[in-house]
Each structure stands twice: as C-alpha cells, then as structure tokens.
Design a protein around this motif. Structure first.
Motif, PDB file in Angstrom:
ATOM      1  N   HIS A  36      -8.587 -18.567 -32.285  1.00 32.93           N
ATOM      2  CA  HIS A  36      -8.118 -19.322 -32.478  1.00 32.93           C
ATOM      3  C   HIS A  36      -7.127 -18.635 -31.607  1.00 32.93           C
ATOM      4  O   HIS A  36      -6.695 -19.431 -31.220  1.00 32.93           O
ATOM      5  CB  HIS A  36      -6.235 -18.631 -34.005  1.00 32.93           C
ATOM      6  CG  HIS A  36      -7.114 -19.612 -35.368  1.00 32.93           C
ATOM      7  ND1 HIS A  36      -7.083 -21.052 -35.922  1.00 32.93           N
ATOM      8  CD2 HIS A  36      -7.477 -19.028 -36.121  1.00 32.93           C
ATOM      9  CE1 HIS A  36      -7.758 -21.169 -36.080  1.00 32.93           C
ATOM     10  NE2 HIS A  36      -8.018 -19.618 -36.811  1.00 32.93           N
ATOM     11  N   GLU A  37      -7.837 -17.859 -30.519  1.00 32.73           N
ATOM     12  CA  GLU A  37      -6.879 -17.910 -29.384  1.00 32.73           C
ATOM     13  C   GLU A  37      -7.959 -16.567 -28.712  1.00 32.73           C
ATOM     14  O   GLU A  37      -8.096 -15.549 -29.645  1.00 32.73           O
ATOM     15  CB  GLU A  37      -5.646 -16.814 -29.799  1.00 32.73           C
ATOM     16  CG  GLU A  37      -4.636 -16.241 -28.336  1.00 32.73           C
ATOM     17  CD  GLU A  37      -3.807 -15.534 -28.157  1.00 32.73           C
ATOM     18  OE1 GLU A  37      -2.985 -15.401 -27.891  1.00 32.73           O
ATOM     19  OE2 GLU A  37      -3.348 -15.040 -29.354  1.00 32.73           O
ATOM     20  N   VAL A  38      -8.571 -16.752 -27.674  1.00 38.20           N
ATOM     21  CA  VAL A  38      -9.391 -15.875 -26.800  1.00 38.20           C
ATOM     22  C   VAL A  38      -8.490 -15.259 -26.174  1.00 38.20           C
ATOM     23  O   VAL A  38      -7.495 -15.567 -25.356  1.00 38.20           O
ATOM     24  CB  VAL A  38     -10.525 -16.874 -26.085  1.00 38.20           C
ATOM     25  CG1 VAL A  38     -11.407 -15.722 -25.177  1.00 38.20           C
ATOM     26  CG2 VAL A  38     -11.043 -17.352 -26.476  1.00 38.20           C
ATOM     27  N   ILE A  39      -8.974 -13.697 -26.310  1.00 38.85           N
ATOM     28  CA  ILE A  39      -8.056 -12.961 -25.417  1.00 38.85           C
ATOM     29  C   ILE A  39      -8.354 -13.042 -24.325  1.00 38.85           C
ATOM     30  O   ILE A  39      -9.798 -11.918 -23.593  1.00 38.85           O
ATOM     31  CB  ILE A  39      -7.351 -11.720 -25.813  1.00 38.85           C
ATOM     32  CG1 ILE A  39      -6.761 -11.869 -27.321  1.00 38.85           C
ATOM     33  CG2 ILE A  39      -6.844 -10.283 -25.086  1.00 38.85           C
ATOM     34  CD1 ILE A  39      -6.943 -10.694 -28.355  1.00 38.85           C
ATOM     35  N   PRO A  40      -7.473 -13.177 -22.590  1.00 40.27           N
ATOM     36  CA  PRO A  40      -9.148 -12.733 -21.598  1.00 40.27           C
ATOM     37  C   PRO A  40      -9.365 -11.335 -21.699  1.00 40.27           C
ATOM     38  O   PRO A  40      -8.553 -10.183 -21.491  1.00 40.27           O
ATOM     39  CB  PRO A  40      -8.169 -13.725 -20.181  1.00 40.27           C
ATOM     40  CG  PRO A  40      -7.316 -14.533 -21.050  1.00 40.27           C
ATOM     41  CD  PRO A  40      -6.762 -13.766 -22.627  1.00 40.27           C
ATOM     42  N   LEU A  52     -12.320 -13.373 -16.806  1.00 43.38           N
ATOM     43  CA  LEU A  52     -13.310 -13.973 -17.809  1.00 43.38           C
ATOM     44  C   LEU A  52     -12.936 -14.533 -18.937  1.00 43.38           C
ATOM     45  O   LEU A  52     -11.857 -13.780 -20.116  1.00 43.38           O
ATOM     46  CB  LEU A  52     -14.298 -13.182 -18.362  1.00 43.38           C
ATOM     47  CG  LEU A  52     -15.379 -13.724 -19.388  1.00 43.38           C
ATOM     48  CD1 LEU A  52     -16.249 -14.260 -18.320  1.00 43.38           C
ATOM     49  CD2 LEU A  52     -16.342 -12.941 -19.582  1.00 43.38           C
ATOM     50  N   ASP A  53     -12.820 -15.899 -19.034  1.00 44.51           N
ATOM     51  CA  ASP A  53     -12.074 -15.680 -20.813  1.00 44.51           C
ATOM     52  C   ASP A  53     -12.611 -16.244 -21.620  1.00 44.51           C
ATOM     53  O   ASP A  53     -12.584 -14.597 -22.408  1.00 44.51           O
ATOM     54  CB  ASP A  53     -11.921 -17.586 -20.478  1.00 44.51           C
ATOM     55  CG  ASP A  53     -10.182 -17.603 -19.291  1.00 44.51           C
ATOM     56  OD1 ASP A  53      -9.138 -17.189 -19.774  1.00 44.51           O
ATOM     57  OD2 ASP A  53     -10.335 -18.787 -18.701  1.00 44.51           O
ATOM     58  N   ILE A  54     -13.822 -16.858 -21.619  1.00 41.96           N
ATOM     59  CA  ILE A  54     -14.738 -17.332 -22.346  1.00 41.96           C
ATOM     60  C   ILE A  54     -15.944 -16.696 -22.061  1.00 41.96           C
ATOM     61  O   ILE A  54     -17.059 -15.531 -22.535  1.00 41.96           O
ATOM     62  CB  ILE A  54     -15.107 -18.153 -23.703  1.00 41.96           C
ATOM     63  CG1 ILE A  54     -13.828 -18.311 -23.696  1.00 41.96           C
ATOM     64  CG2 ILE A  54     -16.456 -18.581 -24.612  1.00 41.96           C
ATOM     65  CD1 ILE A  54     -14.142 -19.972 -24.729  1.00 41.96           C
ATOM     66  N   TYR A  55     -16.558 -17.446 -20.880  1.00 38.84           N
ATOM     67  CA  TYR A  55     -18.468 -16.996 -21.232  1.00 38.84           C
ATOM     68  C   TYR A  55     -18.726 -17.642 -18.988  1.00 38.84           C
ATOM     69  O   TYR A  55     -17.322 -18.355 -18.622  1.00 38.84           O
ATOM     70  CB  TYR A  55     -19.526 -17.928 -21.510  1.00 38.84           C
ATOM     71  CG  TYR A  55     -20.856 -18.201 -20.604  1.00 38.84           C
ATOM     72  CD1 TYR A  55     -21.656 -17.074 -21.134  1.00 38.84           C
ATOM     73  CD2 TYR A  55     -20.857 -19.157 -20.358  1.00 38.84           C
ATOM     74  CE1 TYR A  55     -22.644 -16.991 -21.063  1.00 38.84           C
ATOM     75  CE2 TYR A  55     -22.380 -19.513 -20.089  1.00 38.84           C
ATOM     76  CZ  TYR A  55     -23.204 -18.190 -20.090  1.00 38.84           C
ATOM     77  OH  TYR A  55     -24.113 -18.645 -19.688  1.00 38.84           O
TER      78      TYR A  55
END
Length: 103
Positions: free
Chosen positions: A50-54, A94-97
């Motif tokens: 639900h939330e990506v932690i950078p 970096l957020d996800i990829y």
C-alpha cells in the motif's frame, strides 16, 4: 559465481535486492526496493503493497574503471569517482526499481 574477485559493493538497507549483469561493454546493476508497508488482505495471506518507503543515498562501488554511470529510467548521469580499482556512485533515491548503467 563471482570467482576470485568481488564485483560490486553496496551500502544500503537489507531490503534492497540487487542483480549484476554484464552486457557487451557495459555493466547493469538492477536495484529493487523491497521496503513496503504491507497489509494482509485475506486469509490466503496475499499482501498488497500500500505504500513504498523510498531508500536514500545508496552507495554503490563497482570493481573496474567505467567512463560513465547513469540511471536507465531517466538517463540522468550519476557523479562517478574512482578509488583505486573501485568506481563509486551514490543513488540519491530509489522508489521501487531502477538500473544503474556503468559504461
């Protein structure tokens, strides 16, 4: 797999996954941020992020002397410094990829 020599060093949280590939005259470092805020949706234990932690200030050292380093997602150059046989860059966020490309 790495033979006698270490190819890459990364200073980052343990939630950073990485894979290093050589492609012709360049090296590709794939980075995946596994830091998420997950909740359990149902009894099957399927979890959605639900939330990506950078992640911030990821320090990468590559054994070798590339001329250039940049992010594949944006083409933005990363400042490259050399310390003996190690080339160093810092990925600010970096957020996800993303992929760091060394040429």
């Amino acid at each position: 797999l790495l033979g006698d020599r270490e190819k890459v060093r990364i200073k980052a949280p343990v939630t950073l996954d990485q894979a290093l590939y050589t492609q012709r005259e360049r090296t590709l470092l794939h980075l995946v941020n596994l830091t998420t805020n997950q909740t359990q949706d149902d009894f099957l234990c399927e979890a959605d992020a639900h939330e990506v932690i950078p992640l911030h200030d990821i320090e990468v050292s590559l054994h070798g002397k590339p001329r250039r380093a940049f992010l594949a997602s944006t083409g933005a150059d990363l400042p490259l410094s050399q310390d003996g046989q190690w080339a160093r860059v810092t990925l600010p966020r970096l957020d996800i990829y993303d992929v760091v490309v060394f040429e």
